[in-house]
Scaffold this active site. Structure first.
Site, PDB file in Angstrom:
ATOM      1  N   ASP A  62       0.804  -1.228   0.000  1.00  0.00           N
ATOM      2  CA  ASP A  62       0.000   0.000   0.000  1.00  0.00           C
ATOM      3  C   ASP A  62       0.841   1.285   0.000  1.00  0.00           C
ATOM      4  O   ASP A  62       0.652   2.164   0.854  1.00  0.00           O
ATOM      5  CB  ASP A  62      -0.925   0.018   1.240  1.00  0.00           C
ATOM      6  CG  ASP A  62      -1.719  -1.253   1.404  1.00  0.00           C
ATOM      7  OD1 ASP A  62      -2.121  -1.847   0.393  1.00  0.00           O
ATOM      8  OD2 ASP A  62      -1.944  -1.664   2.568  1.00  0.00           O
TER       9      ASP A  62
ATOM     10  N   GLU B  56     -11.361  -0.406  -4.082  1.00  0.00           N
ATOM     11  CA  GLU B  56     -10.708   0.269  -2.953  1.00  0.00           C
ATOM     12  C   GLU B  56      -9.523   1.084  -3.451  1.00  0.00           C
ATOM     13  O   GLU B  56      -9.252   1.162  -4.642  1.00  0.00           O
ATOM     14  CB  GLU B  56     -10.263  -0.755  -1.908  1.00  0.00           C
ATOM     15  CG  GLU B  56      -9.267  -1.774  -2.447  1.00  0.00           C
ATOM     16  CD  GLU B  56      -8.924  -2.870  -1.451  1.00  0.00           C
ATOM     17  OE1 GLU B  56      -9.522  -2.945  -0.368  1.00  0.00           O
ATOM     18  OE2 GLU B  56      -8.027  -3.672  -1.779  1.00  0.00           O
TER      19      GLU B  56
HETATM   20  O1  FUB Z   1      -3.215  -3.694   3.327  1.00  0.00           O
HETATM   21  C1  FUB Z   1      -4.530  -3.950   3.762  1.00  0.00           C
HETATM   22  C2  FUB Z   1      -5.518  -3.671   2.670  1.00  0.00           C
HETATM   23  O2  FUB Z   1      -5.201  -4.444   1.524  1.00  0.00           O
HETATM   24  C3  FUB Z   1      -5.517  -2.256   2.171  1.00  0.00           C
HETATM   25  O3  FUB Z   1      -6.230  -1.386   2.973  1.00  0.00           O
HETATM   26  C4  FUB Z   1      -6.107  -2.433   0.824  1.00  0.00           C
HETATM   27  O4  FUB Z   1      -5.963  -1.333  -0.022  1.00  0.00           O
HETATM   28  C5  FUB Z   1      -5.395  -3.678   0.339  1.00  0.00           C
HETATM   29  O5  FUB Z   1      -4.145  -3.390  -0.210  1.00  0.00           O
END
Ligand code: FUB
Length: 312
Positions: free
Chosen positions: A31, A196
């Site tokens: 991320d 997301e």
């Molecule tokens: O790293 C945890 C979660 O996985 C993140 O919040 C999302 O964007 C995905 O990468």
């Protein structure tokens, strides 16, 4: 013939110079939110524990570079145990400079977004509110999955925006203090299959909302307004081998870059299958021990973005 040899050499040199991925190899990271402050490029990623079998992250490190080759790990900038209202899940953060300070936005518990402040880009960051900035059950928020992935953006007129959410992009206008907002929640329109990791950037007067789609590619939509409506434009990066992906787009010293993650570091360390879960080869990604990468990003003359080709 000479022409083709020159092109071949240029491509080879480019590949060698940028054969950097993953660029953090002493720990698992994911991320990556990349930011440029005072001519240094900082990366604010999540930190996947060495033995992770779930997204059970507990702290955030900050990394920096001035040459895109040598990276400094500045250590833990914030730990979930120092946020008294949070229990778990130090997931994808972002950071921005304003008011002579650095504001670090982070999700916890799958349904809160908090903010912490520091005088330095590398932290340590302190939670000034003692409570979340906004949560899944806050009036106006629409979220039927996780309320995560804050991405911050400051427009040329100084107005700051925070984007977040899963399946729906929620956006708020931050007040000048960067730790409160005007009370309204905007729901953005014009994404294609949004899942997301909303990221906003501006290029030549246009607003680019990029994000991860439900099928795992990184896609983008464009608008003349930071709150939309947006128009879907296409895929920037194909699905990686890590289950999730999460990216950022940033300009540094005249070159645009996309940061993202994959699971290549785990593969390089564990060519054999993970006994418990069967993860550890190309066809079977390890989703919880990820590694951050970057590659150059280019625009077409009409402002659309060319597909990013991942280098190894
Ligand atoms: O790293 C945890 C979660 O996985 C993140 O919040 C999302 O964007 C995905 O990468």
């Amino acid at each position: 013939m000479k022409y083709f040899t020159t092109i071949f050499l240029a491509i080879t040199i480019e590949s060698i110079c940028f054969a950097q991925n993953p660029f953090i190899t002493h720990m698992y990271t994911a991320d990556p939110s990349a930011r440029v402050f005072n001519d240094t490029l900082y990366v604010y990623p999540s930190h996947d524990p060495d033995n992770a079998d779930w997204f059970d992250m507990v702290d955030w490190h900050v990394f920096s570079t001035t040459d895109m080759v040598n990276w400094t790990d500045h250590g833990v900038a914030l730990d979930i145990k120092d946020i008294k209202w949070a229990q778990k899940y130090a997931w994808a953060p972002d950071c921005i400079q304003a008011n002579g300070k650095y504001y670090f936005y982070f999700p916890t518990d799958q349904f809160h977004i908090g903010v912490a402040v520091s005088d330095k880009a590398t932290g340590p960051f302190i939670d000034p509110l003692g409570k979340p900035l906004i949560s899944m059950d806050t009036k106006g928020v629409v979220c039927n999955r996780d309320f995560i992935d804050p991405g911050v953006f400051i427009d040329d007129d100084g107005q700051a925006y925070l984007y977040m959410g899963q399946l729906v992009v929620n956006a708020i206008k931050l007040n000048k203090d960067m730790i409160s907002y005007d009370g309204n929640v905007h729901l953005l329109e014009g994404t294609d299959d949004f899942f997301e990791a909303a990221w906003m950037h501006k290029y030549n007067g246009k607003y680019y909302l990029s994000y991860v789609g439900t099928s795992g590619e990184i896609k983008y939509s464009m608008s003349d307004n930071p709150l939309g409506p947006f128009e879907y434009k296409g895929v920037i990066l194909e699905k990686m081998n890590s289950g999730t992906n999460h990216h950022s787009i940033v300009e540094y010293r005249g070159q645009w870059y996309m940061f993202y993650h994959n699971s290549d570091l785990y593969y390089s360390k564990h060519p054999e299958l993970d006994e418990k879960f069967g993860w550890g080869h190309e066809g079977s990604p390890h989703p919880f021990r990820r590694s951050i990468c970057f590659d150059k990003l280019y625009y077409n003359p009409n402002g659309t973005i060319q597909k990013v080709i991942p280098t190894k």
